[in-house]
Design an enzyme around this catalytic site. Structure first.
Site, PDB file in Angstrom:
ATOM      1  N   HIS A   1      -4.660   5.105  -5.932  1.00 19.69           N
ATOM      2  CA  HIS A   1      -5.521   6.032  -5.680  1.00 19.69           C
ATOM      3  C   HIS A   1      -5.882   6.752  -5.885  1.00 19.69           C
ATOM      4  CE1 HIS A   1      -4.203   3.107  -2.048  1.00 19.69           C
ATOM      5  NE2 HIS A   1      -4.765   2.253  -2.730  1.00 19.69           N
TER       6      HIS A   1
ATOM      7  N   ASN B   1       0.978  -1.212   0.155  1.00 13.57           N
ATOM      8  CA  ASN B   1       0.051   0.094  -0.835  1.00 13.57           C
ATOM      9  C   ASN B   1       0.473   1.055  -0.179  1.00 13.57           C
ATOM     10  OD1 ASN B   1      -2.296   1.614   0.523  1.00 13.57           O
ATOM     11  ND2 ASN B   1      -1.119   2.091   1.540  1.00 13.57           N
ATOM     12  N   GLU B   2       0.866   2.201  -1.299  1.00 12.46           N
ATOM     13  CA  GLU B   2       1.915   2.838  -1.622  1.00 12.46           C
ATOM     14  C   GLU B   2       2.744   3.160  -1.173  1.00 12.46           C
ATOM     15  OE1 GLU B   2      -0.476   6.155   1.070  1.00 12.46           O
ATOM     16  OE2 GLU B   2      -2.295   5.580  -0.636  1.00 12.46           O
ATOM     17  N   PRO B   3       3.415   2.089  -1.534  1.00 10.63           N
ATOM     18  CA  PRO B   3       4.875   2.371  -1.252  1.00 10.63           C
ATOM     19  C   PRO B   3       5.891   3.538  -1.417  1.00 10.63           C
ATOM     20  CG  PRO B   3       4.658   1.001  -3.335  1.00 10.63           C
ATOM     21  CD  PRO B   3       3.415   1.595  -2.501  1.00 10.63           C
TER      22      PRO B   3
ATOM     23  N   ALA C   1      -0.671  -0.101  -5.618  1.00 13.64           N
ATOM     24  CA  ALA C   1      -1.317   1.082  -5.148  1.00 13.64           C
ATOM     25  C   ALA C   1      -0.336   1.984  -4.706  1.00 13.64           C
ATOM     26  CB  ALA C   1      -1.652   0.125  -4.044  1.00 13.64           C
TER      27      ALA C   1
END
Length: 853
Positions: free
Chosen positions: A563, A491-493, A531
């Site tokens: 996102h 998630n949002e790396p 993501a």
């Protein structure tokens, strides 16, 4: 600070056709100027020194002073920070009524009169109203502002002392200004060499002592102090923008020697020139090399101040603005007429917006109140997939190590959650993120529930966990079922040390190893990512590099996940954010709330188009694109989340993005959500479609109405859609109203817990008349209205008095009141049906024509 030359004679440009200019700014250094406009300075924060002519004044917060036409004045910062509003008025505006207005010299200084502030409060009120009207820009706002300018002039004439400047006195003052202008121009032109007062006195043919007194009287500082101020300004510019040595800068700025330069610089800036340059350079590099948090970095604007707190102060002088909403369904002048045939062949419409819904983290899904809410939303709307954080977090008790050192997996809580999903006929969209304690490489965490964001200490242990998880799911639910699920890697790396405590290259390898491990079980399993957020997509090459990495290394990528939120964080907030991280603060647990500036109205669609273009240009193929987080704001606790605005935001963006993406996952369906602990107020600005009590927000009913659309599009416009399902017809229209300029810029001074609707542009009722042809037979007609009066729980709660800690009776009452209006009738149609929608701002209406057998 601007060039000193700009302050010699400041030409004030009006706002469009208006004779005024309004500036909110801070005073950092000595600033001297004069102009033909009348200027009112209103101190909103801190204190400054203002010198007018030969008089010097100390102004604190809330003080105001009127500077008359062509009065030489200067401002100087004192020890504390400051923010002030300057409103400058062209006196020629009053010529038709009062031709001599520009010769009036008013004595208007609030700080002289102590508590006798009533007549000054009227000025503050007029200023606040002018700024308010400039921001809202209602139709005809120029006339409203003009009215306040006339009222202000009348108030000054009747309530303040003034004198009329005679022509002879004005000529003498003009001569002084011309002389001062010559002196300043000469200083600026020769600043890089030694300049003496004696040589200027000789040029002006005046006595040395007279000139010294003249400059001190007009400027408020000595000649040498002024010269040093100009030299320091030039030196600071060179320190920040050149690689010149300190000695060279000292010489180029005109200082006699480097010791003098260092001494004067330190007295002014409380640090040496070298320290100043180092600090400026470090901050510049730090921001430029940092990855922004859900943002595209943007340079600071001119005279950057805390506008929000400043305007909050200013707007306290507005008269109370009511919140009552009345629906006016009278005749308007902008009716749109739409005529279609209900028998026309339509375009297929997939309800892609129902493909995905989300919630906070896996463990929340085990709670009874959470499951009760989800049963209701799934029954009334129905989604296909559900996404969430933390499937492997320690609270799920999946990853365990025995006393002997053997890895043991416990799937009890996973089974309980997934069994519930199967019961609810929804499939998991599994985000593989947040590292179990036994696998972590380091200790970095985020959020109140301390999700570990580190890469694994051993990638083999991680891939074993992922594979065993999938195998267990296949054994329990069947391979056909699991192959219909989605597996999203992390998630949002891109937010290093926010959601990923590793480098970008480490994430790429981590994704590859995870994807290959999943595909080793079945090539039909769907794996994707990364993501990342819109800010990274629009402001860097991150997505491009990821796609190229996957392509070059034959890494499986079945879908792309992104996102999208409507805001970005400006540079100054990014600086603070990374300063907190650098100092070791856990930003998630600190409830960090940076300033947010909103993108333009079509940001979601524009971002989607950019993503699809990148995929096509790099991979030369279409790919499933899933927006796995999306909302009207990325800020938990943003008051807009509870309002009727979000309903039209959802409808507008959903209909705009048809055929552009495969899912649009709203973040999140419920306020039972604990990233920063559970919200205290019933309406605390949580992300959810439902609040923590299960009360449905207007956003919920947006999905409810959208779910009633048919599977063929007959017609679609900017603010409506007409669909068909068999012989049934559905019409959905809305009045989507975006934010005003002030709120778009990040200013939140006109929104609070109670008042949440002053931040939008002003629009009229939207009126559309639909004429549906080709409808024959008996029909059941259902009309829905969703607006602040019908279906807005927050507005009903407002009418109740904003009660907190509500009883069950009060909660049930609110649930009953906060529903869209529904009107049902049965009619026999003979080929045509006509209806007019009249939608207030933030309102939506729907018509469903059901053909009866």
């Amino acid at each position: 600070m601007r060039d000193f030359k700009e302050y010699q004679y400041e030409m004030i440009q009006g706002q469009e056709s208006l004779p005024i200019n309004v500036i909110i700014h801070s005073v950092e250094e000595f600033q001297m100027h004069w102009h033909k406009e009348i200027e009112i300075l209103f101190i909103l924060e801190g204190s400054i020194n203002v010198r007018v002519g030969e008089e010097s004044y100390f102004l604190r917060e809330n003080d105001l002073i009127l500077i008359n036409c062509n009065e030489l004045h200067s401002t100087r910062r004192l020890k504390d920070n400051n923010a002030l509003l300057a409103i400058q008025i062209d006196p020629e505006f009053y010529n038709s009524c009062y031709p001599q207005f520009n010769k009036l010299v008013f004595d208007c200084k609030s700080f002289i009169f102590g508590e006798e502030q009533e007549r000054f409060d009227i000025i503050r009120y007029y200023i606040a109203k002018i700024v308010w009207e400039l921001n809202k820009r209602n139709k005809g706002y120029q006339f409203v502002i003009g009215n306040y300018l006339y009222l202000l002039a009348k108030h000054l004439l009747t309530n303040f002392d003034y004198v009329i400047i005679e022509d002879e006195a004005e000529e003498l003052r003009d001569e002084d200004i011309v002389r001062l202008q010559r002196i300043i121009e000469y200083v600026n032109k020769n600043i890089d060499r030694k300049i003496t007062l004696k040589e200027i006195a000789e040029r002006e043919h005046v006595n040395y002592y007279y000139l010294s007194h003249f400059i001190k009287g007009k400027m408020g500082i000595s000649f040498q102090e002024y010269v040093n101020s100009v030299r320091l300004y030039n030196a600071v510019d060179m320190l920040k923008n050149t690689d010149k040595s300190i000695i060279d800068i000292s010489h180029a700025s005109g200082f006699s020697n480097v010791n003098s330069f260092n001494r004067i610089f330190k007295e002014t800036y409380n640090c040496s020139p070298s320290e100043y340059r180092k600090n400026s350079k470090n901050m510049s590099e730090y921001v430029n090399n940092s990855t922004n948090y859900k943002t595209i970095a943007r340079s600071k604007t001119y005279l950057d101040v805390d506008r929000t707190s400043a305007l909050k102060k200013l707007f306290t002088y507005l008269k109370p603005i009511g919140v009552e909403v009345k629906e006016d369904y009278g005749i308007t002048n902008n009716i749109e007429y739409i005529s279609v045939s209900g028998m026309d062949e339509g375009q297929y419409l997939e309800h892609y917006w129902q493909n995905l819904i989300t919630f906070g983290r896996a463990h929340e899904g085990l709670r009874a109140n959470w499951q009760k809410q989800f049963r209701e939303i799934q029954r009334e709307i129905g989604f296909k997939y559900i996404r969430f954080h933390g499937i492997f977090m320690d609270e799920m008790m999946v990853y365990n190590v025995s006393p002997e050192g053997n890895v043991e997996y416990n799937w009890t809580y996973v089974d309980e959650l997934f069994d519930f999903f199967m019961e609810m006929n929804i499939k998991p969209f599994i985000e593989l993120s947040f590292m179990p304690r036994g696998l972590k490489r380091s200790d970095e965490t985020v959020f109140w529930w301390k999700g570990n964001i580190s890469p694994p200490k051993d990638i083999k242990l991680w891939t074993d966990l992922v594979q065993e998880f999938i195998k267990h799911c296949i054994n329990r639910y069947g391979i056909g079922e699991v192959e219909s699920w989605y597996f999203e890697v992390w998630n949002e790396p891109e937010y290093e040390y926010v959601f990923w405590a590793g480098t970008r290259e480490e994430y790429f390898e981590f994704y590859k190893d995870t994807a290959l491990a999943i595909k080793s079980i079945s090539k039909n399993l769907k794996v994707g990512g990364p993501a990342i957020t819109h800010g990274t997509i629009l402001g860097s090459s991150w997505l491009k590099d990821f796609l190229i990495f996957c392509q070059k290394n034959n890494v499986p990528l079945d879908f792309l996940s992104i996102h999208i939120y409507p805001e970005y964080i400006p540079e100054e907030s990014v600086e603070k954010f990374y300063q907190l991280i650098e100092s070791g603060v856990d930003v998630g647990n600190k409830n960090f709330k940076p300033k947010r500036i909103y993108h333009e109205k079509n940001h979601v669609l524009n971002t989607i188009n950019i993503v699809n273009e990148k995929i096509e240009s790099i991979l030369n193929r279409r790919m499933e694109v899933h927006i796995t987080e999306w909302n009207a704001s990325s800020q938990l606790g943003n008051p807009i989340h509870d309002t009727c605005y979000v309903s039209t935001y959802i409808i507008s963006n959903v209909l705009q993005s048809i055929d552009k993406v495969d899912s649009l996952g709203y973040w999140a369906f419920t306020d039972i959500f604990e990233e920063q602990k559970l919200g205290i107020s019933h309406f605390h600005g949580g992300f959810g479609l439902m609040n923590k009590d299960g009360i449905k927000k207007p956003s919920y009913f947006a999905y409810y109405l959208l779910s009633k659309l048919g599977n063929e599009i007959i017609d679609q416009g900017e603010d409506y859609i007409i669909t068909r399902s068999g012989e049934d017809i559905q019409i959905l229209a809305y009045n989507y109203t975006y934010f005003d300029d002030l709120f778009l810029s990040g200013d939140t001074s006109h929104i609070n817990h109670r008042e949440r609707y002053l931040i939008y542009e002003n629009k009229d009722i939207r009126e559309i008349e639909f004429n549906i042809n080709g409808v024959v037979g008996d029909y059941k007609i259902i009309k829905y209205k969703l607006n602040r009066e019908h279906g807005s729980a927050f507005d009903e709660w407002l009418k109740m008095g904003l009660p907190e800690n509500m009883t069950l009776e009060e909660i049930e009452y609110l649930k009953g009141k906060a529903k869209p209006e529904i009107i049902v009738e049965y009619v026999g149609l003979k080929g045509e049906y006509r209806i007019r929608f009249q939608m207030p701002v933030h309102g939506a209406e729907m018509l469903v024509l059901e053909k009866k057998a």
